[in-house]
Each structure stands twice: as C-alpha cells, then as structure tokens.
Write a protein that holds these residues in place. Structure first.
Motif, short mmCIF file in Angstrom:
data_model
loop_
_atom_site.label_atom_id
_atom_site.label_comp_id
_atom_site.label_asym_id
_atom_site.label_seq_id
_atom_site.Cartn_x
_atom_site.Cartn_y
_atom_site.Cartn_z
N SER A 195 0.12 -1.07 0.04
CA SER A 195 0.13 0.10 -0.22
C SER A 195 1.28 1.55 0.28
O SER A 195 0.36 2.55 -0.19
CB SER A 195 -0.59 0.08 1.59
N GLU A 196 2.04 1.23 0.56
CA GLU A 196 3.25 2.21 0.29
C GLU A 196 3.63 2.51 -0.94
O GLU A 196 5.09 2.00 -1.34
CB GLU A 196 4.15 2.34 2.23
N VAL A 197 3.18 3.50 -2.06
CA VAL A 197 3.76 3.25 -2.95
C VAL A 197 5.02 4.44 -3.64
O VAL A 197 3.80 6.05 -2.72
CB VAL A 197 2.95 3.47 -4.13
N HIS A 198 5.99 4.34 -3.91
CA HIS A 198 6.45 5.42 -4.16
C HIS A 198 6.80 6.08 -5.82
O HIS A 198 6.70 5.19 -6.34
CB HIS A 198 7.74 5.20 -3.37
N ASP A 199 7.10 7.48 -5.14
CA ASP A 199 7.60 7.99 -6.85
C ASP A 199 8.72 8.26 -6.96
O ASP A 199 9.41 8.62 -5.65
CB ASP A 199 6.08 9.26 -6.71
N GLN B 97 21.68 10.12 -7.37
CA GLN B 97 20.61 10.35 -6.37
C GLN B 97 19.62 10.32 -6.20
O GLN B 97 18.79 10.18 -7.51
CB GLN B 97 20.88 11.88 -6.22
N ILE B 98 18.78 8.86 -5.88
CA ILE B 98 17.87 9.19 -5.76
C ILE B 98 16.82 9.33 -4.55
O ILE B 98 17.20 8.89 -3.64
CB ILE B 98 17.38 7.32 -6.37
N MET B 99 15.63 9.93 -4.68
CA MET B 99 14.60 10.23 -4.05
C MET B 99 13.00 9.38 -3.99
O MET B 99 12.92 9.34 -5.19
CB MET B 99 14.05 12.12 -4.57
N ALA B 100 13.05 9.21 -2.80
CA ALA B 100 11.39 8.61 -2.54
C ALA B 100 10.47 9.16 -2.04
O ALA B 100 10.80 8.88 -0.71
CB ALA B 100 11.89 6.64 -2.62
N GLY C 182 6.47 9.47 4.87
CA GLY C 182 7.60 10.83 3.98
C GLY C 182 8.30 10.01 3.27
O GLY C 182 8.00 9.28 2.36
N ASP C 183 9.49 11.26 2.99
CA ASP C 183 10.87 10.84 1.56
C ASP C 183 12.00 10.66 1.81
O ASP C 183 12.56 11.42 3.05
CB ASP C 183 10.64 12.18 0.68
N ARG D 90 26.28 -0.62 -4.72
CA ARG D 90 26.10 -0.45 -3.14
C ARG D 90 25.35 1.12 -3.01
O ARG D 90 25.50 1.84 -3.62
CB ARG D 90 27.08 -0.25 -3.23
N ILE D 91 24.19 0.48 -2.12
CA ILE D 91 24.05 1.82 -1.44
C ILE D 91 25.52 2.49 -0.84
O ILE D 91 25.58 1.94 0.90
CB ILE D 91 22.55 1.64 -0.40
N LEU D 92 24.95 3.69 -0.67
CA LEU D 92 26.55 4.86 -0.51
C LEU D 92 25.89 5.76 0.55
O LEU D 92 26.15 5.39 2.11
CB LEU D 92 26.53 5.73 -1.70
N GLU D 93 24.65 5.61 1.00
CA GLU D 93 23.77 7.16 2.23
C GLU D 93 22.77 6.45 1.68
O GLU D 93 22.48 6.68 1.31
CB GLU D 93 24.54 8.19 2.26
N ARG D 94 21.91 6.79 2.84
CA ARG D 94 20.01 6.98 3.31
C ARG D 94 19.93 7.10 4.39
O ARG D 94 20.32 7.08 4.92
CB ARG D 94 20.00 5.21 3.37
N ILE D 95 18.87 8.44 3.40
CA ILE D 95 18.86 9.55 4.90
C ILE D 95 17.18 9.48 4.96
O ILE D 95 16.19 9.98 3.91
CB ILE D 95 19.02 10.77 3.69
N PRO D 96 16.76 9.03 6.20
CA PRO D 96 15.01 8.48 6.27
C PRO D 96 14.70 9.98 6.39
O PRO D 96 15.11 11.35 6.08
CB PRO D 96 15.68 7.87 7.63
N PRO D 97 12.81 9.95 6.18
CA PRO D 97 12.39 11.15 6.31
C PRO D 97 12.62 12.16 7.46
O PRO D 97 12.59 11.20 8.67
CB PRO D 97 11.41 10.53 6.22
#
Length: 78
Positions: free
Chosen positions: A24-28, A48-51, A57-58, A69-76
């Motif tokens: 149910s949580e679809v991201h653009d 750089q990928i914005m979800a 949240g984004d 490889r994921i270099l960095e993950r920044i939560p909402p």
C-alpha cells in the motif's frame, strides 16, 4: 569518460527493495546521476534517488552507479 555500469532501472529496484515497503506504500522516484564524495573525499559516479511518499515521508538514497551499492540512506525528516 564516465559511464554508469548500473542502469537506472536496476538502481531504482535496489532502492525499492531496501525500503521494504508494504504494497500500500507506493513511492514515486526521481533519479539523477551525480558525483558522490566518500569519507576519504574520493569522487564516485553515483545516482541520487529520491523516493517520495506523502504518508510515510521522503527518503534520499545515494547509490554507486558502478557497483549498485547503497552509499548513503537518509530517512524522512520528522
């Protein structure tokens, strides 16, 4: 000459899988090629990928465009 080994579909799929989102949580997604500087200040070709998701949240991800490889993950931000 800089050319990514990972295509944009693979990069987006990696981010999608790392979010472990409920159906149910679809991201653009918005994706851009960029230069990422690691902790030793070495430049890497990256995506750089914005979800985007209005409810949860984004997220912002930095993904190595050559290894996937994921270099960095920044939560909402709350």
């Amino acid at each position: 000459k800089l050319k990514a080994k990972i295509n944009t579909q693979q990069a987006t799929q990696t981010v999608r899988e790392s979010l472990l989102q409920a159906p149910s949580e679809v991201h653009d997604y918005r994706l851009e090629e960029a230069i990422y500087y690691d902790h030793q200040n070495h430049p890497l070709l990256a995506y750089q990928i914005m979800a985007y998701n209005k409810r949860s949240g984004d997220w912002e991800f930095w993904l190595d465009a050559n290894t996937g490889r994921i270099l960095e993950r920044i939560p909402p931000r709350i």
